[in-house]
Design a protein around this motif. Structure first.
Motif, PDB file in Angstrom:
ATOM      1  N   GLY A  81      80.828  27.765   2.825  1.00 54.25           N
ATOM      2  CA  GLY A  81      79.898  26.614   3.385  1.00 54.25           C
ATOM      3  C   GLY A  81      79.018  26.273   2.428  1.00 54.25           C
ATOM      4  N   GLY A 134      88.588  31.515  13.219  1.00 57.44           N
ATOM      5  CA  GLY A 134      89.179  30.029  12.394  1.00 57.44           C
ATOM      6  C   GLY A 134      90.472  30.476  11.904  1.00 57.44           C
ATOM      7  N   VAL A 139      87.110  33.759   5.712  1.00 61.71           N
ATOM      8  CA  VAL A 139      86.132  33.062   6.210  1.00 61.71           C
ATOM      9  C   VAL A 139      84.955  33.737   6.735  1.00 61.71           C
ATOM     10  CG1 VAL A 139      85.233  31.002   7.683  1.00 61.71           C
ATOM     11  CG2 VAL A 139      87.318  30.802   6.518  1.00 61.71           C
ATOM     12  N   TYR A 144      80.821  30.267  10.039  1.00 58.57           N
ATOM     13  CA  TYR A 144      81.508  29.379  10.884  1.00 58.57           C
ATOM     14  C   TYR A 144      81.215  29.235  12.249  1.00 58.57           C
ATOM     15  CZ  TYR A 144      86.374  29.157  13.597  1.00 58.57           C
ATOM     16  OH  TYR A 144      86.987  28.696  14.112  1.00 58.57           O
ATOM     17  N   THR A 145      80.568  30.349  12.852  1.00 53.15           N
ATOM     18  CA  THR A 145      80.273  30.204  14.317  1.00 53.15           C
ATOM     19  C   THR A 145      78.947  29.337  14.335  1.00 53.15           C
ATOM     20  OG1 THR A 145      81.191  32.457  14.640  1.00 53.15           O
ATOM     21  CG2 THR A 145      79.552  31.605  16.232  1.00 53.15           C
ATOM     22  N   GLY A 147      78.196  26.873  12.609  1.00 58.56           N
ATOM     23  CA  GLY A 147      78.513  25.685  12.505  1.00 58.56           C
ATOM     24  C   GLY A 147      79.371  25.019  13.576  1.00 58.56           C
ATOM     25  N   GLY A 149      82.692  26.292  14.891  1.00 64.37           N
ATOM     26  CA  GLY A 149      83.849  27.115  15.177  1.00 64.37           C
ATOM     27  C   GLY A 149      84.843  26.493  16.020  1.00 64.37           C
ATOM     28  N   GLY A 195      73.862  25.401  12.687  1.00 62.42           N
ATOM     29  CA  GLY A 195      73.910  25.942  11.315  1.00 62.42           C
ATOM     30  C   GLY A 195      72.990  26.994  10.878  1.00 62.42           C
ATOM     31  N   ARG A 398      80.802  19.727  12.039  1.00 63.27           N
ATOM     32  CA  ARG A 398      79.966  20.626  10.911  1.00 63.27           C
ATOM     33  C   ARG A 398      80.684  21.259  10.126  1.00 63.27           C
ATOM     34  NH1 ARG A 398      74.466  21.955  10.643  1.00 63.27           N
ATOM     35  NH2 ARG A 398      74.315  23.269   8.651  1.00 63.27           N
ATOM     36  N   ASN A 399      81.856  22.075  10.609  1.00 64.70           N
ATOM     37  CA  ASN A 399      82.534  23.205   9.832  1.00 64.70           C
ATOM     38  C   ASN A 399      83.402  22.516   8.779  1.00 64.70           C
ATOM     39  OD1 ASN A 399      82.694  25.271  12.559  1.00 64.70           O
ATOM     40  ND2 ASN A 399      81.677  25.745  10.885  1.00 64.70           N
TER      41      ASN A 399
END
Length: 442
Positions: A81, A134, A139, A144-145, A147, A149, A195, A398-399
Protein backbone atom coordinates in the motif's frame (compact mmCIF):
# COMPACT_ATOMS: atom_id res chain seq x y z
CA UNK A 1 20.50 16.72 2.12
CA UNK A 2 21.46 19.68 4.32
CA UNK A 3 23.91 19.45 7.22
CA UNK A 4 21.00 20.13 9.59
CA UNK A 5 18.93 17.29 8.11
CA UNK A 6 21.84 14.84 8.41
CA UNK A 7 22.30 15.88 12.03
CA UNK A 8 18.60 15.34 12.73
CA UNK A 9 18.56 11.84 11.25
CA UNK A 10 21.69 10.79 13.15
CA UNK A 11 20.36 12.34 16.34
CA UNK A 12 17.08 10.44 15.94
CA UNK A 13 18.99 7.21 15.32
CA UNK A 14 21.17 7.74 18.41
CA UNK A 15 18.09 8.29 20.55
CA UNK A 16 16.21 5.30 19.17
CA UNK A 17 18.89 2.59 19.17
CA UNK A 18 19.11 2.25 22.98
CA UNK A 19 15.33 2.20 23.49
CA UNK A 20 13.97 0.00 20.69
CA UNK A 21 14.31 -3.77 20.49
CA UNK A 22 14.36 -3.71 16.68
CA UNK A 23 17.12 -2.49 14.40
CA UNK A 24 17.62 1.10 13.22
CA UNK A 25 19.14 1.57 9.76
CA UNK A 26 20.74 4.69 8.32
CA UNK A 27 21.60 5.21 4.62
CA UNK A 28 24.65 3.19 3.64
CA UNK A 29 24.27 0.74 6.52
CA UNK A 30 23.45 -2.97 6.11
CA UNK A 31 19.69 -3.54 5.92
CA UNK A 32 18.79 -0.04 4.81
CA UNK A 33 18.26 -0.81 1.13
CA UNK A 34 16.43 -4.05 1.89
CA UNK A 35 13.90 -2.46 4.21
CA UNK A 36 13.26 0.87 2.49
CA UNK A 37 11.82 -0.56 -0.73
CA UNK A 38 8.04 -0.92 -1.20
CA UNK A 39 6.38 -3.43 -3.52
CA UNK A 40 5.79 -0.87 -6.29
CA UNK A 41 8.92 -1.01 -8.49
CA UNK A 42 8.51 2.57 -9.75
CA UNK A 43 9.13 3.97 -6.26
CA UNK A 44 12.66 4.43 -4.94
CA UNK A 45 12.21 6.04 -1.50
CA UNK A 46 15.18 7.39 0.45
CA UNK A 47 14.09 7.74 4.08
CA UNK A 48 16.44 9.35 6.59
CA UNK A 49 16.24 6.22 8.72
CA UNK A 50 14.37 2.93 8.88
CA UNK A 51 13.17 1.56 12.22
CA UNK A 52 12.25 -2.12 12.48
CA UNK A 53 9.66 -2.43 15.23
CA UNK A 54 9.25 -5.68 17.15
CA UNK A 55 7.06 -4.38 20.00
CA UNK A 56 4.35 -1.73 20.43
CA UNK A 57 6.85 0.20 22.57
CA UNK A 58 9.15 0.37 19.53
CA UNK A 59 6.29 1.88 17.56
CA UNK A 60 5.70 4.48 20.25
CA UNK A 61 9.37 5.42 20.32
CA UNK A 62 9.49 5.80 16.53
CA UNK A 63 6.38 7.98 16.41
CA UNK A 64 7.72 10.26 19.15
CA UNK A 65 11.13 10.53 17.49
CA UNK A 66 9.58 11.51 14.17
CA UNK A 67 7.58 14.26 15.82
CA UNK A 68 10.46 15.53 17.93
CA UNK A 69 12.78 15.79 14.92
CA UNK A 70 10.07 16.92 12.48
CA UNK A 71 10.63 13.93 10.18
CA UNK A 72 7.98 12.80 7.68
CA UNK A 73 6.55 9.53 9.00
CA UNK A 74 5.23 6.45 7.25
CA UNK A 75 4.55 2.80 8.04
CA UNK A 76 5.25 -0.21 5.88
CA UNK A 77 4.71 -3.91 6.46
CA UNK A 78 4.58 -5.69 3.09
CA UNK A 79 4.80 -2.52 1.03
CA UNK A 80 1.66 -3.27 -1.02
CA UNK A 81 0.00 0.00 0.00
CA UNK A 82 2.95 2.38 -0.40
CA UNK A 83 2.18 4.89 -3.15
CA UNK A 84 4.21 7.92 -1.99
CA UNK A 85 7.96 7.74 -1.27
CA UNK A 86 9.11 8.74 2.19
CA UNK A 87 12.18 10.78 1.25
CA UNK A 88 14.10 12.20 4.18
CA UNK A 89 11.70 10.87 6.79
CA UNK A 90 11.35 8.04 9.30
CA UNK A 91 10.08 4.78 7.83
CA UNK A 92 8.65 2.38 10.41
CA UNK A 93 8.75 -1.28 9.39
CA UNK A 94 6.31 -3.56 11.22
CA UNK A 95 7.11 -6.72 9.24
CA UNK A 96 8.58 -8.52 12.27
CA UNK A 97 5.40 -7.95 14.32
CA UNK A 98 3.60 -10.85 12.68
CA UNK A 99 1.99 -12.77 15.57
CA UNK A 100 -1.38 -14.41 14.86
CA UNK A 101 -3.61 -15.82 17.60
CA UNK A 102 -6.84 -17.72 16.94
CA UNK A 103 -9.65 -18.29 19.42
CA UNK A 104 -11.69 -21.06 17.75
CA UNK A 105 -14.47 -20.91 20.34
CA UNK A 106 -15.13 -17.19 19.94
CA UNK A 107 -14.22 -17.41 16.23
CA UNK A 108 -11.87 -14.45 16.35
CA UNK A 109 -8.31 -13.69 15.31
CA UNK A 110 -5.91 -11.23 16.92
CA UNK A 111 -3.00 -10.17 14.74
CA UNK A 112 -0.02 -7.85 14.89
CA UNK A 113 0.57 -5.40 12.02
CA UNK A 114 3.21 -7.47 10.21
CA UNK A 115 0.92 -10.48 9.66
CA UNK A 116 -0.07 -11.38 6.10
CA UNK A 117 -3.21 -13.19 5.08
CA UNK A 118 -1.30 -16.44 4.55
CA UNK A 119 -0.43 -16.43 8.25
CA UNK A 120 -4.09 -16.10 9.26
CA UNK A 121 -5.35 -18.62 6.72
CA UNK A 122 -2.87 -21.23 7.95
CA UNK A 123 -3.73 -20.61 11.60
CA UNK A 124 -7.52 -20.61 11.12
CA UNK A 125 -7.89 -23.51 8.65
CA UNK A 126 -7.40 -26.33 11.21
CA UNK A 127 -10.55 -25.10 12.98
CA UNK A 128 -12.61 -24.88 9.77
CA UNK A 129 -12.56 -21.10 10.01
CA UNK A 130 -11.73 -18.41 7.48
CA UNK A 131 -10.94 -14.68 7.59
CA UNK A 132 -12.35 -12.17 5.10
CA UNK A 133 -9.05 -12.19 3.25
CA UNK A 134 -8.08 -10.74 -0.08
CA UNK A 135 -7.00 -12.29 -3.35
CA UNK A 136 -3.34 -12.78 -2.33
CA UNK A 137 -1.90 -14.55 0.70
CA UNK A 138 1.10 -12.18 0.74
CA UNK A 139 -0.94 -9.01 1.35
CA UNK A 140 -0.70 -7.48 4.82
CA UNK A 141 -3.78 -8.02 6.98
CA UNK A 142 -3.85 -4.63 8.71
CA UNK A 143 -3.42 -2.34 5.71
CA UNK A 144 -5.90 -4.35 3.67
CA UNK A 145 -8.50 -4.35 6.44
CA UNK A 146 -8.17 -0.66 7.33
CA UNK A 147 -8.64 0.18 3.64
CA UNK A 148 -11.97 -1.67 3.57
CA UNK A 149 -11.08 -5.13 2.34
CA UNK A 150 -13.09 -6.54 -0.57
CA UNK A 151 -12.54 -10.29 -0.72
CA UNK A 152 -14.30 -13.29 -2.18
CA UNK A 153 -16.41 -13.78 0.95
CA UNK A 154 -17.53 -10.14 1.08
CA UNK A 155 -20.92 -10.65 -0.58
CA UNK A 156 -21.81 -13.14 2.14
CA UNK A 157 -20.14 -11.58 5.20
CA UNK A 158 -19.33 -7.98 4.28
CA UNK A 159 -16.10 -6.05 3.96
CA UNK A 160 -13.12 -7.10 6.08
CA UNK A 161 -13.37 -3.77 7.93
CA UNK A 162 -16.92 -4.65 8.98
CA UNK A 163 -15.64 -7.67 10.93
CA UNK A 164 -13.14 -5.73 13.05
CA UNK A 165 -13.95 -5.90 16.77
CA UNK A 166 -11.16 -3.79 18.23
CA UNK A 167 -7.81 -2.19 17.49
CA UNK A 168 -4.83 -1.17 19.58
CA UNK A 169 -3.47 2.09 18.21
CA UNK A 170 -0.43 4.27 18.78
CA UNK A 171 -1.70 7.80 18.24
CA UNK A 172 0.35 10.63 16.70
CA UNK A 173 1.35 11.85 20.16
CA UNK A 174 2.76 8.41 21.04
CA UNK A 175 -0.05 7.13 23.29
CA UNK A 176 -1.36 3.57 23.13
CA UNK A 177 -5.15 3.44 23.10
CA UNK A 178 -7.89 0.89 22.49
CA UNK A 179 -10.52 1.64 19.87
CA UNK A 180 -13.70 -0.44 19.84
CA UNK A 181 -17.45 -0.08 20.26
CA UNK A 182 -16.98 1.19 23.85
CA UNK A 183 -13.71 3.16 23.84
CA UNK A 184 -12.64 5.84 21.38
CA UNK A 185 -15.67 5.04 19.28
CA UNK A 186 -15.06 7.84 16.78
CA UNK A 187 -11.55 6.51 16.14
CA UNK A 188 -12.94 2.97 15.85
CA UNK A 189 -15.39 4.14 13.21
CA UNK A 190 -12.70 5.98 11.23
CA UNK A 191 -10.16 3.15 11.27
CA UNK A 192 -12.57 0.73 9.60
CA UNK A 193 -12.16 2.13 6.10
CA UNK A 194 -10.13 5.29 6.73
CA UNK A 195 -6.78 3.52 6.56
CA UNK A 196 -3.67 4.49 8.47
CA UNK A 197 -4.51 8.17 8.79
CA UNK A 198 -5.13 8.18 12.53
CA UNK A 199 -2.28 6.24 14.09
CA UNK A 200 -0.28 3.02 13.88
CA UNK A 201 -2.41 -0.06 14.54
CA UNK A 202 -0.32 -2.46 16.63
CA UNK A 203 -3.03 -5.08 17.12
CA UNK A 204 -6.26 -5.91 15.28
CA UNK A 205 -9.01 -8.26 16.44
CA UNK A 206 -11.65 -9.46 13.96
CA UNK A 207 -14.24 -12.17 13.39
CA UNK A 208 -13.64 -15.45 11.59
CA UNK A 209 -16.29 -17.44 9.73
CA UNK A 210 -17.13 -21.15 9.35
CA UNK A 211 -15.86 -21.63 5.80
CA UNK A 212 -13.57 -24.60 5.26
CA UNK A 213 -14.22 -25.45 1.61
CA UNK A 214 -15.52 -23.55 -1.39
CA UNK A 215 -16.32 -24.34 -5.00
CA UNK A 216 -14.87 -22.09 -7.66
CA UNK A 217 -11.88 -20.86 -9.57
CA UNK A 218 -11.64 -19.32 -13.03
CA UNK A 219 -12.80 -20.89 -16.28
CA UNK A 220 -11.92 -19.55 -19.71
CA UNK A 221 -14.23 -19.28 -22.71
CA UNK A 222 -13.94 -18.07 -26.34
CA UNK A 223 -13.27 -14.33 -26.70
CA UNK A 224 -16.00 -13.89 -29.30
CA UNK A 225 -18.61 -14.61 -26.61
CA UNK A 226 -17.60 -11.59 -24.51
CA UNK A 227 -20.60 -9.41 -25.37
CA UNK A 228 -23.02 -12.28 -24.80
CA UNK A 229 -21.44 -13.11 -21.45
CA UNK A 230 -21.51 -9.50 -20.19
CA UNK A 231 -25.13 -8.93 -21.22
CA UNK A 232 -26.14 -12.15 -19.49
CA UNK A 233 -24.00 -11.31 -16.46
CA UNK A 234 -25.60 -7.90 -15.84
CA UNK A 235 -29.10 -9.43 -15.85
CA UNK A 236 -28.16 -12.60 -13.96
CA UNK A 237 -26.15 -10.97 -11.14
CA UNK A 238 -29.15 -9.42 -9.40
CA UNK A 239 -30.57 -12.88 -8.63
CA UNK A 240 -27.29 -14.45 -7.49
CA UNK A 241 -27.31 -15.43 -3.79
CA UNK A 242 -24.87 -13.80 -1.37
CA UNK A 243 -23.02 -17.11 -1.10
CA UNK A 244 -21.81 -16.72 -4.70
CA UNK A 245 -19.19 -14.13 -5.71
CA UNK A 246 -18.27 -13.65 -9.35
CA UNK A 247 -16.32 -11.52 -11.81
CA UNK A 248 -15.89 -11.53 -15.57
CA UNK A 249 -12.41 -10.93 -17.00
CA UNK A 250 -11.57 -10.06 -20.61
CA UNK A 251 -7.89 -10.90 -20.88
CA UNK A 252 -5.30 -13.41 -22.03
CA UNK A 253 -5.26 -16.95 -20.71
CA UNK A 254 -2.24 -17.02 -18.37
CA UNK A 255 0.98 -18.82 -19.15
CA UNK A 256 0.69 -21.31 -16.32
CA UNK A 257 1.50 -25.02 -15.92
CA UNK A 258 -2.18 -25.82 -15.34
CA UNK A 259 -3.10 -24.42 -18.78
CA UNK A 260 -2.64 -26.52 -21.95
CA UNK A 261 0.30 -24.99 -23.78
CA UNK A 262 -1.53 -24.26 -27.08
CA UNK A 263 -4.05 -22.05 -25.20
CA UNK A 264 -1.57 -19.96 -23.24
CA UNK A 265 -1.72 -16.30 -24.23
CA UNK A 266 -5.05 -16.54 -26.09
CA UNK A 267 -7.49 -13.66 -25.69
CA UNK A 268 -10.48 -15.11 -23.85
CA UNK A 269 -13.34 -14.50 -21.44
CA UNK A 270 -12.66 -15.62 -17.89
CA UNK A 271 -15.46 -16.18 -15.39
CA UNK A 272 -14.26 -16.13 -11.78
CA UNK A 273 -16.54 -17.70 -9.22
CA UNK A 274 -16.52 -18.69 -5.57
CA UNK A 275 -19.43 -20.40 -3.88
CA UNK A 276 -19.56 -21.28 -0.19
CA UNK A 277 -21.51 -24.46 -0.79
CA UNK A 278 -21.54 -27.67 -2.81
CA UNK A 279 -20.46 -28.09 -6.42
CA UNK A 280 -23.84 -29.22 -7.76
CA UNK A 281 -25.68 -26.15 -6.44
CA UNK A 282 -22.91 -23.86 -7.67
CA UNK A 283 -23.03 -25.30 -11.17
CA UNK A 284 -26.80 -24.84 -11.26
CA UNK A 285 -26.39 -21.18 -10.35
CA UNK A 286 -23.64 -20.68 -12.93
CA UNK A 287 -25.52 -22.42 -15.74
CA UNK A 288 -26.83 -19.20 -17.41
CA UNK A 289 -23.29 -17.84 -17.62
CA UNK A 290 -21.97 -21.11 -19.05
CA UNK A 291 -24.75 -21.16 -21.64
CA UNK A 292 -23.87 -17.62 -22.73
CA UNK A 293 -20.14 -18.38 -22.82
CA UNK A 294 -20.20 -21.60 -24.82
CA UNK A 295 -17.89 -24.59 -24.34
CA UNK A 296 -15.05 -23.90 -21.95
CA UNK A 297 -11.52 -23.67 -23.30
CA UNK A 298 -10.22 -24.28 -19.78
CA UNK A 299 -12.61 -25.44 -17.05
CA UNK A 300 -11.01 -24.36 -13.79
CA UNK A 301 -13.82 -24.79 -11.27
CA UNK A 302 -13.27 -27.29 -8.47
CA UNK A 303 -13.91 -27.90 -4.80
CA UNK A 304 -10.98 -26.65 -2.74
CA UNK A 305 -9.94 -25.47 0.68
CA UNK A 306 -10.72 -21.78 1.13
CA UNK A 307 -7.04 -21.13 1.88
CA UNK A 308 -6.21 -22.33 -1.67
CA UNK A 309 -8.87 -20.28 -3.40
CA UNK A 310 -7.06 -16.98 -4.10
CA UNK A 311 -7.60 -15.92 -7.73
CA UNK A 312 -5.52 -12.77 -8.05
CA UNK A 313 -6.68 -9.37 -9.18
CA UNK A 314 -6.29 -6.83 -11.97
CA UNK A 315 -4.18 -3.66 -11.50
CA UNK A 316 -6.57 -0.71 -11.48
CA UNK A 317 -5.41 2.08 -13.77
CA UNK A 318 -9.11 2.82 -14.32
CA UNK A 319 -11.65 1.98 -11.64
CA UNK A 320 -15.23 3.06 -11.10
CA UNK A 321 -18.51 1.77 -9.73
CA UNK A 322 -21.47 1.28 -12.04
CA UNK A 323 -25.09 0.98 -10.86
CA UNK A 324 -25.79 -0.98 -14.03
CA UNK A 325 -23.99 -2.21 -17.14
CA UNK A 326 -25.80 -0.57 -20.04
CA UNK A 327 -25.23 -1.49 -23.67
CA UNK A 328 -22.79 1.37 -24.22
CA UNK A 329 -20.67 0.25 -21.27
CA UNK A 330 -20.67 -3.37 -22.46
CA UNK A 331 -19.81 -2.41 -26.04
CA UNK A 332 -17.02 -0.09 -24.88
CA UNK A 333 -15.43 -2.78 -22.71
CA UNK A 334 -15.67 -5.50 -25.34
CA UNK A 335 -14.19 -3.22 -28.01
CA UNK A 336 -11.37 -2.09 -25.70
CA UNK A 337 -10.39 -5.66 -24.83
CA UNK A 338 -10.54 -6.80 -28.47
CA UNK A 339 -8.07 -4.25 -29.84
CA UNK A 340 -6.57 -5.33 -33.21
CA UNK A 341 -3.38 -7.33 -32.87
CA UNK A 342 -4.47 -8.90 -29.60
CA UNK A 343 -2.83 -6.19 -27.48
CA UNK A 344 -5.94 -5.03 -25.68
CA UNK A 345 -5.97 -4.31 -21.95
CA UNK A 346 -7.29 -6.58 -19.22
CA UNK A 347 -10.83 -5.68 -18.19
CA UNK A 348 -12.46 -6.99 -15.02
CA UNK A 349 -16.13 -6.53 -14.15
CA UNK A 350 -17.05 -7.56 -10.62
CA UNK A 351 -20.39 -8.00 -8.87
CA UNK A 352 -20.51 -6.35 -5.40
CA UNK A 353 -23.81 -5.79 -3.53
CA UNK A 354 -24.87 -8.53 -1.10
CA UNK A 355 -23.70 -8.03 2.49
CA UNK A 356 -21.37 -5.19 1.42
CA UNK A 357 -24.46 -3.08 0.94
CA UNK A 358 -26.09 -4.08 4.25
CA UNK A 359 -23.72 -2.83 6.95
CA UNK A 360 -24.55 -3.26 10.61
CA UNK A 361 -25.02 -0.39 13.07
CA UNK A 362 -21.99 1.85 13.39
CA UNK A 363 -20.17 0.36 10.40
CA UNK A 364 -17.11 2.22 9.19
CA UNK A 365 -16.64 4.46 6.13
CA UNK A 366 -16.02 1.80 3.49
CA UNK A 367 -16.40 3.22 0.01
CA UNK A 368 -19.75 3.43 -1.78
CA UNK A 369 -21.89 0.67 -0.36
CA UNK A 370 -24.68 -0.95 -2.32
CA UNK A 371 -23.39 -0.28 -5.85
CA UNK A 372 -23.84 -3.32 -8.07
CA UNK A 373 -20.72 -3.47 -10.23
CA UNK A 374 -17.15 -2.26 -10.50
CA UNK A 375 -15.08 -2.01 -13.66
CA UNK A 376 -11.28 -2.18 -13.74
CA UNK A 377 -9.17 -1.56 -16.84
CA UNK A 378 -5.44 -2.05 -16.40
CA UNK A 379 -4.20 -0.08 -19.45
CA UNK A 380 -7.07 2.14 -20.60
CA UNK A 381 -6.96 4.45 -23.59
CA UNK A 382 -8.36 7.95 -23.06
CA UNK A 383 -11.15 7.26 -25.52
CA UNK A 384 -12.25 4.28 -23.42
CA UNK A 385 -12.31 6.14 -20.11
CA UNK A 386 -14.13 9.08 -21.71
CA UNK A 387 -16.92 6.75 -22.84
CA UNK A 388 -17.14 4.94 -19.50
CA UNK A 389 -17.11 7.90 -17.09
CA UNK A 390 -20.63 9.23 -17.81
CA UNK A 391 -22.06 5.87 -16.73
CA UNK A 392 -20.09 5.43 -13.50
CA UNK A 393 -20.43 7.27 -10.19
CA UNK A 394 -16.90 8.68 -10.20
CA UNK A 395 -15.98 6.64 -7.14
CA UNK A 396 -13.04 4.48 -6.13
CA UNK A 397 -12.15 1.85 -3.55
CA UNK A 398 -9.34 2.57 -1.11
CA UNK A 399 -7.53 -0.76 -1.56
CA UNK A 400 -7.51 -0.43 -5.34
CA UNK A 401 -6.55 3.25 -5.52
CA UNK A 402 -2.96 4.22 -6.34
CA UNK A 403 -3.64 7.87 -7.23
CA UNK A 404 -3.36 9.73 -3.92
CA UNK A 405 -4.91 12.87 -5.44
CA UNK A 406 -8.24 10.99 -5.62
CA UNK A 407 -8.46 9.75 -2.03
CA UNK A 408 -11.73 11.60 -1.37
CA UNK A 409 -13.43 9.65 -4.20
CA UNK A 410 -13.15 6.47 -2.11
CA UNK A 411 -15.80 7.83 0.28
CA UNK A 412 -19.22 9.36 0.30
CA UNK A 413 -19.32 13.11 0.94
CA UNK A 414 -20.76 12.55 4.43
CA UNK A 415 -18.11 9.98 5.37
CA UNK A 416 -15.31 12.19 4.02
CA UNK A 417 -16.49 15.13 6.13
CA UNK A 418 -16.72 12.97 9.26
CA UNK A 419 -13.29 11.43 8.62
CA UNK A 420 -11.77 14.91 8.49
CA UNK A 421 -13.39 15.76 11.82
CA UNK A 422 -11.95 12.61 13.43
CA UNK A 423 -8.58 13.45 11.90
CA UNK A 424 -8.70 16.88 13.52
CA UNK A 425 -9.34 15.24 16.89
CA UNK A 426 -6.55 12.65 16.72
CA UNK A 427 -3.99 14.10 14.31
CA UNK A 428 -4.52 17.87 14.06
CA UNK A 429 -0.96 18.42 12.79
CA UNK A 430 -1.38 15.74 10.10
CA UNK A 431 1.60 13.64 11.13
CA UNK A 432 0.11 10.70 9.18
CA UNK A 433 -0.15 12.35 5.78
CA UNK A 434 2.11 10.33 3.46
CA UNK A 435 -0.01 8.26 1.10
CA UNK A 436 -3.79 8.54 1.06
CA UNK A 437 -4.04 11.70 3.14
CA UNK A 438 -7.24 12.69 4.92
CA UNK A 439 -6.50 16.30 5.92
CA UNK A 440 -7.84 17.55 9.26
CA UNK A 441 -11.02 19.59 9.08
CA UNK A 442 -10.37 23.32 9.20
Amino acid sequence: MTITAVADQRSAARELRPVVDGAVHLPGEPGYDEHRRPLMPTLDPRPALVVEAVTPADVQAAVRAAREHDLPFSVQATGHGTYVPNDGGLLLKTTAMNTVRIDPHLRIAKVRPGAVWGDVLAAAAPYGLAPLSGSSATVGVTGYTLGGGMGWLARRYGFAADSVLSAEVVTPDGRRVIADSHYNTDLFWALRGGGGNFGVVTSLTFRLYPVAQVYGGISWFPADRAASVLRTYRDWAGSAPDELSTAVVLSRIPDAPSIPEPLRGWRAVGIKAMYTGDAETAEGLLRPLRDAAGPALVDGYRTMAYADAAMGGTPARFFDFFPELGDEVVDTLVHAADRPGGIGPTVEIRHWAGATGRPGPGAGPVSHRGVSFSVIVDQPELSVTDRLRPHGIGGSFRNFLADTSRTATAYTAADWARLREVKRSYDPHNVFHLGHDIPPAA
